[in-house]
Design a protein around this motif. Structure first.
Motif, PDB file in Angstrom:
ATOM      1  N   UNK A  26      -7.451  20.853 -11.461  1.00 48.86           N
ATOM      2  CA  UNK A  26      -6.107  20.312 -11.224  1.00 48.86           C
ATOM      3  C   UNK A  26      -5.892  20.026  -9.730  1.00 48.86           C
ATOM      4  N   UNK A  27      -6.405  20.878  -8.875  1.00 44.94           N
ATOM      5  CA  UNK A  27      -6.285  20.683  -7.428  1.00 44.94           C
ATOM      6  C   UNK A  27      -7.029  19.420  -6.992  1.00 44.94           C
ATOM      7  N   UNK A  28      -8.210  19.204  -7.538  1.00 44.46           N
ATOM      8  CA  UNK A  28      -8.978  17.995  -7.220  1.00 44.46           C
ATOM      9  C   UNK A  28      -8.210  16.758  -7.666  1.00 44.46           C
ATOM     10  N   UNK A  29      -7.649  16.807  -8.867  1.00 49.18           N
ATOM     11  CA  UNK A  29      -6.868  15.676  -9.383  1.00 49.18           C
ATOM     12  C   UNK A  29      -5.694  15.377  -8.451  1.00 49.18           C
ATOM     13  N   UNK A  30      -4.960  16.399  -8.074  1.00 55.81           N
ATOM     14  CA  UNK A  30      -3.768  16.215  -7.243  1.00 55.81           C
ATOM     15  C   UNK A  30      -4.099  15.771  -5.821  1.00 55.81           C
ATOM     16  N   UNK A  31      -5.079  16.418  -5.216  1.00 54.18           N
ATOM     17  CA  UNK A  31      -5.357  16.159  -3.798  1.00 54.18           C
ATOM     18  C   UNK A  31      -6.193  14.915  -3.557  1.00 54.18           C
ATOM     19  N   UNK A  32      -7.091  14.604  -4.486  1.00 56.12           N
ATOM     20  CA  UNK A  32      -7.994  13.477  -4.262  1.00 56.12           C
ATOM     21  C   UNK A  32      -7.622  12.235  -5.066  1.00 56.12           C
ATOM     22  N   UNK A  33      -6.609  12.370  -5.917  1.00 58.94           N
ATOM     23  CA  UNK A  33      -6.152  11.213  -6.683  1.00 58.94           C
ATOM     24  C   UNK A  33      -7.133  10.755  -7.748  1.00 58.94           C
TER      25      UNK A  33
END
Length: 84
Positions: A26-33
């Protein structure tokens, strides 16, 4: 393995749990788009892990998000099973 001052800690004990892995994705999705499919691929590449190994630690709801992302990208047919 991740090395510490005293000994080595297995990667799986830190990152690969059904509690922590979804948060990392989820962090990768949010931070890296990235979408969920891309985020799992990026996580695997960054941590030298096989996709099927990572998928085995993912809860069903996250697997469904990855499957939907793959369908949206045209990599899987809508409603198809995703054997990652």
């Amino acid at each position: 393995m991740i090395e510490t001052e005293n000994d080595e800690i297995p990667f799986e004990s830190i990152f690969m749990s059904k509690d922590t892995l979804p948060l990392l994705i989820e962090k990768i999705v949010a931070e890296e788009g990235l979408n969920y499919f891309e985020a799992v691929i990026a996580f695997c590449e960054d941590n030298d892990k096989e996709i099927d190994e990572v998928i085995s630690f993912m809860p069903r709801v996250l697997v469904d998000k990855v499957r939907q992302s793959a369908c949206d990208m045209g990599l899987a047919a809508q409603g198809a099973t995703l054997d990652l």
